[in-house]
Structures are given as C-alpha cells and as structure tokens.
Design a protein around this motif. Structure first.
Motif, PDB file in Angstrom:
ATOM      1  N   LEU A   1      12.601  12.378  -5.355  1.00 16.55           N
ATOM      2  CA  LEU A   1      11.713  11.572  -4.532  1.00 16.55           C
ATOM      3  C   LEU A   1      12.487  10.536  -3.725  1.00 16.55           C
ATOM      4  CD1 LEU A   1       8.691  10.928  -6.923  1.00 16.55           C
ATOM      5  CD2 LEU A   1       8.719  12.348  -4.867  1.00 16.55           C
ATOM      6  N   ILE A   2      13.502   9.964  -4.330  1.00 18.30           N
ATOM      7  CA  ILE A   2      14.343   9.004  -3.611  1.00 18.30           C
ATOM      8  C   ILE A   2      14.955   9.673  -2.383  1.00 18.30           C
ATOM      9  CG2 ILE A   2      16.481   7.656  -3.715  1.00 18.30           C
ATOM     10  CD1 ILE A   2      15.814   7.100  -6.666  1.00 18.30           C
TER      11      ILE A   2
ATOM     12  N   LEU B   1       2.940   9.169  -8.963  1.00 15.29           N
ATOM     13  CA  LEU B   1       3.874   9.250 -10.085  1.00 15.29           C
ATOM     14  C   LEU B   1       3.122   9.257 -11.409  1.00 15.29           C
ATOM     15  CD1 LEU B   1       6.710   6.725  -9.109  1.00 15.29           C
ATOM     16  CD2 LEU B   1       6.856   9.206  -9.117  1.00 15.29           C
ATOM     17  N   THR B   2       2.157   8.355 -11.511  1.00 17.07           N
ATOM     18  CA  THR B   2       1.378   8.223 -12.737  1.00 17.07           C
ATOM     19  C   THR B   2       0.478   9.438 -12.953  1.00 17.07           C
ATOM     20  OG1 THR B   2       1.366   5.827 -12.449  1.00 17.07           O
ATOM     21  CG2 THR B   2      -0.225   6.753 -13.996  1.00 17.07           C
ATOM     22  N   LYS B   3      -0.195   9.839 -11.881  1.00 13.57           N
ATOM     23  CA  LYS B   3      -1.129  10.961 -11.965  1.00 13.57           C
ATOM     24  C   LYS B   3      -0.426  12.248 -12.356  1.00 13.57           C
ATOM     25  CE  LYS B   3      -4.457  13.577  -9.149  1.00 13.57           C
ATOM     26  NZ  LYS B   3      -5.073  13.686  -7.789  1.00 13.57           N
ATOM     27  N   ASN B   4       0.724  12.491 -11.766  1.00 14.24           N
ATOM     28  CA  ASN B   4       1.456  13.740 -11.999  1.00 14.24           C
ATOM     29  C   ASN B   4       2.490  13.638 -13.115  1.00 14.24           C
ATOM     30  OD1 ASN B   4       0.125  15.139  -9.845  1.00 14.24           O
ATOM     31  ND2 ASN B   4       1.420  14.025  -8.400  1.00 14.24           N
ATOM     32  N   ARG B   5       2.540  12.454 -13.748  1.00 16.48           N
ATOM     33  CA  ARG B   5       3.457  12.227 -14.872  1.00 16.48           C
ATOM     34  C   ARG B   5       4.888  12.660 -14.528  1.00 16.48           C
ATOM     35  NH1 ARG B   5      -0.269  14.277 -20.037  1.00 16.48           N
ATOM     36  NH2 ARG B   5      -2.004  12.820 -19.651  1.00 16.48           N
TER      37      ARG B   5
ATOM     38  N   VAL C   1      11.748   3.394  -1.771  1.00 14.52           N
ATOM     39  CA  VAL C   1      13.063   3.717  -2.333  1.00 14.52           C
ATOM     40  C   VAL C   1      13.498   2.640  -3.315  1.00 14.52           C
ATOM     41  CG1 VAL C   1      15.508   3.997  -1.773  1.00 14.52           C
ATOM     42  CG2 VAL C   1      13.774   5.129  -0.375  1.00 14.52           C
ATOM     43  N   PHE C   2      13.266   1.384  -2.954  1.00 11.13           N
ATOM     44  CA  PHE C   2      13.660   0.258  -3.814  1.00 11.13           C
ATOM     45  C   PHE C   2      13.004   0.365  -5.185  1.00 11.13           C
ATOM     46  CE2 PHE C   2      12.738  -3.986  -5.511  1.00 11.13           C
ATOM     47  CZ  PHE C   2      14.012  -4.521  -5.577  1.00 11.13           C
ATOM     48  N   PHE C   3      11.697   0.585  -5.232  1.00 10.28           N
ATOM     49  CA  PHE C   3      10.996   0.626  -6.519  1.00 10.28           C
ATOM     50  C   PHE C   3      11.244   1.928  -7.280  1.00 10.28           C
ATOM     51  CE2 PHE C   3       8.283  -2.860  -4.801  1.00 10.28           C
ATOM     52  CZ  PHE C   3       8.524  -3.753  -5.823  1.00 10.28           C
ATOM     53  N   LEU C   4      11.483   3.014  -6.542  1.00 10.33           N
ATOM     54  CA  LEU C   4      11.843   4.268  -7.226  1.00 10.33           C
ATOM     55  C   LEU C   4      13.183   4.108  -7.947  1.00 10.33           C
ATOM     56  CD1 LEU C   4      10.843   7.010  -4.626  1.00 10.33           C
ATOM     57  CD2 LEU C   4       9.786   6.615  -6.859  1.00 10.33           C
TER      58      LEU C   4
ATOM     59  N   SER D   1       0.826  -1.211   0.000  1.00 13.16           N
ATOM     60  CA  SER D   1       0.000   0.000   0.000  1.00 13.16           C
ATOM     61  C   SER D   1       0.858   1.259   0.000  1.00 13.16           C
ATOM     62  CB  SER D   1      -0.911  -0.004   1.233  1.00 13.16           C
ATOM     63  OG  SER D   1      -1.668   1.173   1.318  1.00 13.16           O
ATOM     64  N   ALA D   2       1.971   1.241   0.763  1.00 13.78           N
ATOM     65  CA  ALA D   2       2.862   2.407   0.809  1.00 13.78           C
ATOM     66  C   ALA D   2       3.426   2.708  -0.571  1.00 13.78           C
ATOM     67  CB  ALA D   2       3.991   2.163   1.807  1.00 13.78           C
ATOM     68  N   TRP D   3       3.822   1.664  -1.303  1.00 13.21           N
ATOM     69  CA  TRP D   3       4.375   1.863  -2.637  1.00 13.21           C
ATOM     70  C   TRP D   3       3.291   2.259  -3.637  1.00 13.21           C
ATOM     71  CZ3 TRP D   3       7.402   3.524  -5.981  1.00 13.21           C
ATOM     72  CH2 TRP D   3       7.358   3.114  -7.318  1.00 13.21           C
ATOM     73  N   ILE D   4       2.123   1.638  -3.578  1.00 13.30           N
ATOM     74  CA  ILE D   4       1.050   1.927  -4.535  1.00 13.30           C
ATOM     75  C   ILE D   4       0.623   3.389  -4.451  1.00 13.30           C
ATOM     76  CG2 ILE D   4      -1.371   1.450  -5.088  1.00 13.30           C
ATOM     77  CD1 ILE D   4       0.590  -0.634  -6.125  1.00 13.30           C
TER      78      ILE D   4
END
Length: 217
Positions: free
Chosen positions: A185-186, A172-176, A206-209, A163-166
């Motif tokens: 962001l990292i 990220l998607t919304k604001n492109r 951080v991992f997925f960013l 949930s934290a990552w989603i």
C-alpha cells in the motif's frame, strides 16, 4: 508536502527562450497554447497535485507558481526549476469568507520567500502529520512557511487530509490488512497510477502507513 522530481524542461519553453531576443514569462504567456503546454508538462510532472497542499488540480483550476517570486527574482521567471503547478488556494471560491486566513498556497504566499522547497526531499522527511490532518515540521523555519506563508493548516486542508487517511484506515480495518501487506500500500500511494496521477494528499497516507508498519514489526 510531496517531493517533486523535475523532468527535462519542455520543448515549448526551451524553444521560446532560444528564439526570443528578450524572453520573459509575461511574453511567453501571451500565446495561450504555449501556456497550456507548459501547464500540461507541470501537471504530468507533479501527478496532478498542487506543489504545496497536495490537493488535486487540473488544467482548469491550476496556476503556475514561481517558488522564487518574480518580483524579486525576474531573471528566474522562466527558470524551469522555479516553476510549479499550484492550486488556486481557495481565492475563487464564492463561498469563501474574506481575509487572508481563508486562502492558502501561492494565493497566500504571494511574493514572500520560502525556505521549504518541493524540490528537496526534506519537504517530506522533515514534516509529519497528526490525526486531525495537521502538518508539522521539525524546525521552526519550515513551520513558519507552512503556517504563516502557505497556510497549509487551513481548516479545509486539515479536513481533506484527515479524510484521505480515514478512508484508507477504514479499508485497512475492514479488510484486516496484515502488516506484511502494508508495504504494498505504501508503494501504491507513493507512485502515480495508470493515468499518471498521485492520490490527493498521498503523503499523509504514506506517513501513517509507515507508522503502522513500524508499530507492527
């Protein structure tokens, strides 16, 4: 897990050890104000995150964890490098189903000895995450700690990490957000905020960013 950098030992602990003929953790905690001061020092140091699961904690729902268990290493019971702030591991949840599979962190670990250590940077570099929130280590010894000793892949924890990552991914998607902005962001999720707190479950973010950053280069 998140790498923890220890601050200078708090005065309340140093003073107690210097002025006691037979210092011990049990006697130290007999004065509640001393214990509260130590709690605060550990919370500030860790940015109000549990040393194992990275869930948010505070002075009312934390406990002090001895990484090297007191039962086996009594001489380390006041060693500041052996002390961490930890969550209660779901043990006081009235809705919790009975069984050790439904507790985690120190409540699960008890007097077991860990190999993975929050003081070592490899608690971050040797671990990775999956989209469902699962945490995984590159070596089998760390994985045993993660799964058998700490139960960090308990379903509630996986759900919380996911949930934290989603939430971040949706923004990220919304604001492109462009790739050259991901590094900012990292840094945001790698550092404490103005209140001295880390974002809960920050390491999965951080991992997925970082993965997105690499994929976009």
């Amino acid at each position: 897990m998140k790498h923890i950098i220890k601050d200078v030992e708090p005065d309340v602990l140093t003073g107690y050890k210097l002025n006691s003929t037979n210092p011990s953790y049990i006697n130290f905690c007999k004065k509640s104000q001393r214990k509260l001061n130590l709690n605060d020092a550990l919370l500030d140091e860790q940015g109000y995150l549990c040393c194992y699961c990275m869930g948010e904690i505070n002075s009312e729902n934390m406990q002090i964890e001895h990484w090297k268990p007191q039962s086996k290493y009594p001489k380390l019971d006041l060693d500041y490098n052996n002390l961490f702030a930890c969550c209660e591991g779901n043990k006081h949840n009235p809705k919790r189903k009975k069984g050790s599979e439904n507790i985690h962190c120190d409540s699960k670990k008890s007097s077991l000895e860990l190999t993975i250590n929050p003081l070592n940077k490899d608690c971050e570099t040797e671990t990775s995450y999956f989209g469902d929130g699962t945490i995984n280590a590159k070596n089998s010894v760390y994985n045993k700690d993660i799964n058998d000793y700490l139960n960090l892949n308990y379903e509630n924890l996986k759900r919380n990490r996911k949930s934290a990552w989603i939430k971040v991914l949706s923004n990220l998607t919304k604001n492109r957000v462009k790739n050259n902005e991901i590094n900012k962001l990292i840094n945001v999720f790698s550092e404490k905020n103005k209140d001295g707190k880390y974002h809960p479950y920050c390491q999965i973010i951080v991992f997925f960013l970082k993965k997105r950053q690499v994929a976009g280069t």
